[in-house]
Write an enzyme that holds these catalytic residues in place. Structure first.
Site, PDB file in Angstrom:
ATOM      1  N   LYS A  42       0.806  -1.177   0.000  1.00 35.85           N
ATOM      2  CA  LYS A  42       0.000   0.000   0.000  1.00 35.85           C
ATOM      3  C   LYS A  42       0.860   1.256   0.000  1.00 35.85           C
ATOM      4  O   LYS A  42       0.399   2.328  -0.381  1.00 35.85           O
ATOM      5  CB  LYS A  42      -0.906   0.048   1.230  1.00 35.85           C
ATOM      6  CG  LYS A  42      -1.934  -1.031   1.309  1.00 35.85           C
ATOM      7  CD  LYS A  42      -2.721  -0.905   2.614  1.00 35.85           C
ATOM      8  CE  LYS A  42      -3.649  -2.082   2.789  1.00 35.85           C
ATOM      9  NZ  LYS A  42      -4.231  -2.110   4.123  1.00 35.85           N
ATOM     10  N   GLY A  43       2.066   1.144   0.456  1.00 35.80           N
ATOM     11  CA  GLY A  43       2.908   2.305   0.691  1.00 35.80           C
ATOM     12  C   GLY A  43       3.195   3.182  -0.506  1.00 35.80           C
ATOM     13  O   GLY A  43       3.431   4.372  -0.369  1.00 35.80           O
ATOM     14  N   GLU A  98       8.206   1.749  -5.387  1.00 38.46           N
ATOM     15  CA  GLU A  98       8.183   1.353  -3.979  1.00 38.46           C
ATOM     16  C   GLU A  98       8.333   2.597  -3.111  1.00 38.46           C
ATOM     17  O   GLU A  98       8.964   3.571  -3.530  1.00 38.46           O
ATOM     18  CB  GLU A  98       9.334   0.371  -3.732  1.00 38.46           C
ATOM     19  CG  GLU A  98       9.466  -0.160  -2.335  1.00 38.46           C
ATOM     20  CD  GLU A  98       8.333  -1.064  -1.886  1.00 38.46           C
ATOM     21  OE1 GLU A  98       7.225  -0.531  -1.644  1.00 38.46           O
ATOM     22  OE2 GLU A  98       8.541  -2.270  -1.740  1.00 38.46           O
ATOM     23  N   ASP A  99       7.739   2.561  -1.930  1.00 35.28           N
ATOM     24  CA  ASP A  99       7.854   3.701  -1.033  1.00 35.28           C
ATOM     25  C   ASP A  99       9.245   3.794  -0.410  1.00 35.28           C
ATOM     26  O   ASP A  99       9.841   4.852  -0.367  1.00 35.28           O
ATOM     27  CB  ASP A  99       6.765   3.679   0.052  1.00 35.28           C
ATOM     28  CG  ASP A  99       6.731   2.397   0.869  1.00 35.28           C
ATOM     29  OD1 ASP A  99       7.503   1.444   0.574  1.00 35.28           O
ATOM     30  OD2 ASP A  99       5.916   2.328   1.800  1.00 35.28           O
ATOM     31  N   ASP A 102      14.390  -0.875   1.895  1.00 30.12           N
ATOM     32  CA  ASP A 102      14.974  -1.086   3.219  1.00 30.12           C
ATOM     33  C   ASP A 102      15.921  -2.286   3.151  1.00 30.12           C
ATOM     34  O   ASP A 102      16.996  -2.180   2.580  1.00 30.12           O
ATOM     35  CB  ASP A 102      13.819  -1.301   4.212  1.00 30.12           C
ATOM     36  CG  ASP A 102      14.218  -1.197   5.665  1.00 30.12           C
ATOM     37  OD1 ASP A 102      15.364  -1.518   6.004  1.00 30.12           O
ATOM     38  OD2 ASP A 102      13.368  -0.806   6.480  1.00 30.12           O
ATOM     39  N   LYS A 130      17.172   3.237   2.056  1.00 31.26           N
ATOM     40  CA  LYS A 130      17.804   3.100   3.367  1.00 31.26           C
ATOM     41  C   LYS A 130      18.919   2.050   3.249  1.00 31.26           C
ATOM     42  O   LYS A 130      18.784   0.917   3.697  1.00 31.26           O
ATOM     43  CB  LYS A 130      16.750   2.667   4.396  1.00 31.26           C
ATOM     44  CG  LYS A 130      17.174   2.841   5.822  1.00 31.26           C
ATOM     45  CD  LYS A 130      16.135   2.307   6.805  1.00 31.26           C
ATOM     46  CE  LYS A 130      14.933   3.199   6.954  1.00 31.26           C
ATOM     47  NZ  LYS A 130      14.047   2.758   8.062  1.00 31.26           N
ATOM     48  N   PHE A 151      12.823   5.046  11.859  1.00 32.99           N
ATOM     49  CA  PHE A 151      11.494   4.611  11.455  1.00 32.99           C
ATOM     50  C   PHE A 151      10.693   5.817  10.987  1.00 32.99           C
ATOM     51  O   PHE A 151      10.315   6.661  11.793  1.00 32.99           O
ATOM     52  CB  PHE A 151      10.782   3.876  12.590  1.00 32.99           C
ATOM     53  CG  PHE A 151       9.604   3.098  12.101  1.00 32.99           C
ATOM     54  CD1 PHE A 151       9.788   1.894  11.436  1.00 32.99           C
ATOM     55  CD2 PHE A 151       8.323   3.564  12.270  1.00 32.99           C
ATOM     56  CE1 PHE A 151       8.708   1.165  10.954  1.00 32.99           C
ATOM     57  CE2 PHE A 151       7.238   2.853  11.796  1.00 32.99           C
ATOM     58  CZ  PHE A 151       7.435   1.647  11.143  1.00 32.99           C
ATOM     59  N   ASP A 158       3.498   3.834   6.600  1.00 22.07           N
ATOM     60  CA  ASP A 158       2.680   3.672   7.791  1.00 22.07           C
ATOM     61  C   ASP A 158       3.417   2.989   8.930  1.00 22.07           C
ATOM     62  O   ASP A 158       4.494   2.423   8.752  1.00 22.07           O
ATOM     63  CB  ASP A 158       1.449   2.819   7.465  1.00 22.07           C
ATOM     64  CG  ASP A 158       1.779   1.340   7.334  1.00 22.07           C
ATOM     65  OD1 ASP A 158       1.143   0.527   8.033  1.00 22.07           O
ATOM     66  OD2 ASP A 158       2.670   0.979   6.533  1.00 22.07           O
ATOM     67  N   ARG A 164      -0.250   7.210   7.084  1.00 24.70           N
ATOM     68  CA  ARG A 164      -0.071   7.299   5.631  1.00 24.70           C
ATOM     69  C   ARG A 164      -0.525   8.645   5.080  1.00 24.70           C
ATOM     70  O   ARG A 164      -0.023   9.107   4.075  1.00 24.70           O
ATOM     71  CB  ARG A 164      -0.868   6.199   4.925  1.00 24.70           C
ATOM     72  CG  ARG A 164      -0.374   4.793   5.155  1.00 24.70           C
ATOM     73  CD  ARG A 164      -1.130   3.819   4.245  1.00 24.70           C
ATOM     74  NE  ARG A 164      -0.981   2.439   4.651  1.00 24.70           N
ATOM     75  CZ  ARG A 164       0.027   1.657   4.296  1.00 24.70           C
ATOM     76  NH1 ARG A 164       0.999   2.130   3.551  1.00 24.70           N
ATOM     77  NH2 ARG A 164       0.065   0.398   4.687  1.00 24.70           N
TER      78      ARG A 164
END
Length: 179
Positions: A42-43, A98-99, A102, A130, A151, A158, A164
């Site tokens: 969802k990001g 992609e948001d 990581d 990141k 974070f 989220d 969000r």
């Protein structure tokens, strides 16, 4: 919600400037290729919507829902595809949206999964990278921001399905996610 934010990392204006520039660059790089943008839900939804407004070439989009977090703050490593693509990607230039990149575990799995469908190419575009947390050999060709190991939430990202809708990206106070 804003009281849960330790500090703002990137303002709405900073995000808009970077996303605009990224859309222009992708438009130049993929001129004449009719790429398929694949959003990882969802990001990605806020970032992808804004990015698409700055892409000036013919293109199409689809979405996948992929999870490896299970409500926590770090990837479990086990990837689950909850929604697959609705179209054939053979011979298409795929741009995965992609948001945040990581650990890279999810995108590594996703790239391998999509490669079996014989696309012309797969490129990754992420709002944030990141690299300090990278566990898999995955790299984004396009990235708006590099972030340290904190974070972050907002602008689609989220914690437990909250935050969000914030128009900026902020660092979540540790006491919120360590309860």
């Amino acid at each position: 919600m804003r009281n849960d934010i330790e500090r703002v990392f990137f303002t709405a204006e900073e995000i808009e400037n970077k996303v605009s520039a990224l859309g222009e660059q992708i438009s130049k790089d993929f001129e004449g290729k009719n790429p398929l943008f694949v959003g990882v839900l969802k990001g990605c939804f806020v970032f992808m919507a804004d990015l698409m407004r700055h892409v000036s070439i013919p293109c199409s989009m689809d979405f996948m829902a992929v999870s490896s977090y299970k409500g926590g703050t770090s990837s479990t490593g086990a990837v689950e595809i909850q929604k697959d693509l609705g179209q054939n990607i053979e011979g298409r230039h795929i741009i995965i949206i992609e948001d945040i990149l990581d650990s890279g575990n999810t995108l590594n799995y996703l790239q391998s999964y999509l490669m079996t469908r014989k696309p012309a190419s797969i490129t990754i575009a992420t709002l944030m990278d990141k690299p300090s947390r990278r566990a898999a050999p995955v790299y984004a060709k396009y990235s708006c921001f590099e972030v340290p190991d904190e974070f972050v939430v907002g602008y689609g990202l989220d914690y437990d399905e909250l935050y969000r809708n914030l128009p900026f990206i902020g660092v979540l106070k540790p006491e919120i996610y360590t309860k």
